[in-house]
Design an enzyme around this catalytic site. Structure first.
Site, mmCIF file in Angstrom:
data_model
loop_
_atom_site.group_PDB
_atom_site.id
_atom_site.type_symbol
_atom_site.label_atom_id
_atom_site.label_comp_id
_atom_site.label_asym_id
_atom_site.label_seq_id
_atom_site.Cartn_x
_atom_site.Cartn_y
_atom_site.Cartn_z
ATOM 1 N N TYR A 56 21.348 9.891 29.000
ATOM 2 C CA TYR A 56 21.828 8.444 28.772
ATOM 3 C C TYR A 56 23.851 8.728 28.729
ATOM 4 O O TYR A 56 24.070 7.474 28.671
ATOM 5 C CB TYR A 56 21.286 8.974 26.904
ATOM 6 C CG TYR A 56 21.690 7.200 25.909
ATOM 7 C CD1 TYR A 56 22.147 6.149 27.039
ATOM 8 C CD2 TYR A 56 23.205 7.724 25.118
ATOM 9 C CE1 TYR A 56 22.679 4.993 26.602
ATOM 10 C CE2 TYR A 56 23.871 6.732 24.858
ATOM 11 C CZ TYR A 56 23.519 5.525 25.440
ATOM 12 O OH TYR A 56 23.873 4.109 25.156
ATOM 13 N N ARG A 114 26.921 3.171 34.748
ATOM 14 C CA ARG A 114 26.729 2.672 34.617
ATOM 15 C C ARG A 114 28.016 1.822 34.272
ATOM 16 O O ARG A 114 28.591 0.740 35.002
ATOM 17 C CB ARG A 114 25.763 1.369 33.012
ATOM 18 C CG ARG A 114 26.377 0.550 32.910
ATOM 19 C CD ARG A 114 25.044 0.019 31.164
ATOM 20 N NE ARG A 114 25.310 0.806 29.995
ATOM 21 C CZ ARG A 114 24.836 1.154 29.392
ATOM 22 N NH1 ARG A 114 23.584 -0.471 28.716
ATOM 23 N NH2 ARG A 114 25.618 0.980 28.022
ATOM 24 N N TYR A 142 32.935 3.759 21.434
ATOM 25 C CA TYR A 142 32.861 4.749 20.943
ATOM 26 C C TYR A 142 33.902 5.909 21.232
ATOM 27 O O TYR A 142 34.186 5.842 22.382
ATOM 28 C CB TYR A 142 31.671 4.609 21.049
ATOM 29 C CG TYR A 142 30.362 4.448 20.411
ATOM 30 C CD1 TYR A 142 30.515 3.774 19.140
ATOM 31 C CD2 TYR A 142 29.344 4.258 21.088
ATOM 32 C CE1 TYR A 142 29.415 2.889 18.544
ATOM 33 C CE2 TYR A 142 27.837 3.818 20.737
ATOM 34 C CZ TYR A 142 27.646 2.701 18.789
ATOM 35 O OH TYR A 142 27.525 2.263 18.610
ATOM 36 N N ARG A 184 26.860 -6.283 21.104
ATOM 37 C CA ARG A 184 26.062 -6.186 19.291
ATOM 38 C C ARG A 184 24.527 -7.565 20.048
ATOM 39 O O ARG A 184 24.334 -7.384 19.255
ATOM 40 C CB ARG A 184 26.816 -6.057 18.436
ATOM 41 C CG ARG A 184 27.290 -4.801 18.361
ATOM 42 C CD ARG A 184 27.016 -3.765 18.588
ATOM 43 N NE ARG A 184 27.320 -2.441 18.256
ATOM 44 C CZ ARG A 184 26.791 -1.175 18.245
ATOM 45 N NH1 ARG A 184 25.766 -1.194 18.606
ATOM 46 N NH2 ARG A 184 28.195 -0.294 18.433
ATOM 47 N N GLU A 186 14.808 1.734 16.599
ATOM 48 C CA GLU A 186 15.608 0.737 16.910
ATOM 49 C C GLU A 186 15.152 -0.924 17.333
ATOM 50 O O GLU A 186 14.311 -0.611 17.899
ATOM 51 C CB GLU A 186 16.527 1.185 18.852
ATOM 52 C CG GLU A 186 16.971 0.067 18.906
ATOM 53 C CD GLU A 186 17.449 1.054 20.698
ATOM 54 O OE1 GLU A 186 18.185 1.933 20.295
ATOM 55 O OE2 GLU A 186 17.890 -0.177 21.526
#
Ligand code: 3EB
Length: 313
Positions: free
Chosen positions: A116, A123, A176, A189, A300
């Site tokens: 990830y 990305r 983060y 979000r 999730e």
């Protein structure tokens, strides 16, 4: 849709939300019917560039980028995003609203770095190279682990930039700390976009049991589900302020990703209690088995919905 069928679809790389665009209405219609996507992509208007296939209707662009990860998932992510940005760069619908990312082994080690985190690096690099905001203003997204297959990135873009929405209970994912990986995840979000009408569409990103930047309720799927729903409620509230219209929980369409199939009943009970067991939100929600992007997370939830707006979003 049965869970078994949903599992097969995710394993086959089919996204859990199927978008069917109606050029006559000018709005995207979303429904949890796999057949619709197949029918949609059967059309002669499918176009190709690199690893991307896409269709356009004058308003929306919907596409899929597929990249094998023979050279690692960082390279695959970079290739998928570079190709999709190339398509968007030539399009009259260049503004990303929502992305769905799926790839196998999301929590597996990719040679010293979790896959990830490698995905995040590829990305983010592609966003920066394409001069797209990799931070404030990123599109809404989710990233889930499949059992097999290449990296598949599904994306929806439109003619006008959406409004990016953050959650006051959470640190923005693009901020983060690097304890979660050298390159931060690239998503907001939620994304709020105006439609004709006046209407607005809200896409809430994959939402998990994270407060601040910390995983909450490790090992407790019930409380993780409750925390995810509390995060969705906070995002709904911000979206309501920005749109000037409420997005009640029962008005949204949900996809619920469950890591361990044995947790389904618990997750479902909490979810149905929150949205009302007899609401369309409960009846139309689909539950999918998938790995969540942090190994500690068991559930999730993502959602989208429409509202009639008073003032433009
Ligand atoms: C989180 O809040 C949980 O990497 O695109 C949710 C939504 C998550 C999107 C992504 C990751 C992504 O960080 C994981």
């Amino acid at each position: 849709m049965t869970i078994a069928l949903a599992n097969q679809l995710v394993a086959a790389g089919v996204p859990p939300i199927f978008l069917r665009l109606r050029p006559d209405a000018g709005v995207p219609v979303l429904a949890p019917e796999a057949a619709r996507l197949d029918a949609w992509f059967d059309g002669a208007t499918t176009r190709y560039h690199g690893c991307v296939r896409f269709i356009v209707d004058g308003e929306w662009l919907y596409g899929t980028a597929e990249a094998g990860d023979e050279d690692g998932v960082q390279v695959a992510a970079h290739r998928a995003y570079a190709d999709l940005f190339h398509v968007l760069g030539k399009s009259a619908s260049p503004h990303l609203l929502r992305l769905w990312n799926y790839f196998p082994g999301i929590n597996a080690d990719g040679g010293g770095v979790e896959r990830y985190r490698q995905f995040n690096a590829g990305r983010q690099q592609a966003f920066i190279e394409a001069r797209r905001s990799a931070f404030e203003g990123s599109p809404a997204a989710c990233a889930l682990g499949t059992q097999t297959g290449p990296l598949r990135v599904y994306f929806l873009a439109g003619r006008t930039p959406p409004l990016a929405i953050e959650n006051p209970r959470q640190v923005s994912a693009y901020r983060y700390p690097d304890a979660y990986g050298p390159r931060s995840p690239t998503f907001s979000r939620a994304a709020l976009a105006p439609l004709n009408g006046p209407r607005a569409v809200l896409f809430i990103s994959g939402t998990a049991s994270i407060v601040g930047h910390t995983n909450m309720h490790i090992g407790d799927v019930r409380r993780q589900t409750e925390e995810s729903l509390a995060n969705i409620a906070a995002v709904r509230e911000v979206a309501a302020e920005r749109a000037g219209v409420a997005f009640p929980a029962e008005s949204l369409t949900y996809t619920v990703y469950v890591r361990r199939p044995a947790d389904l009943a618990t997750v479902r009970e909490v979810f149905e209690q929150a949205v009302g067991a007899h609401t369309s939100a409960a009846l139309e929600a689909i539950y999918l088995q998938a790995d969540i992007c942090r190994a500690e997370l068991l559930v999730e939830i993502e959602a989208h919905g429409f509202a009639r707006t008073v003032s433009p979003a």
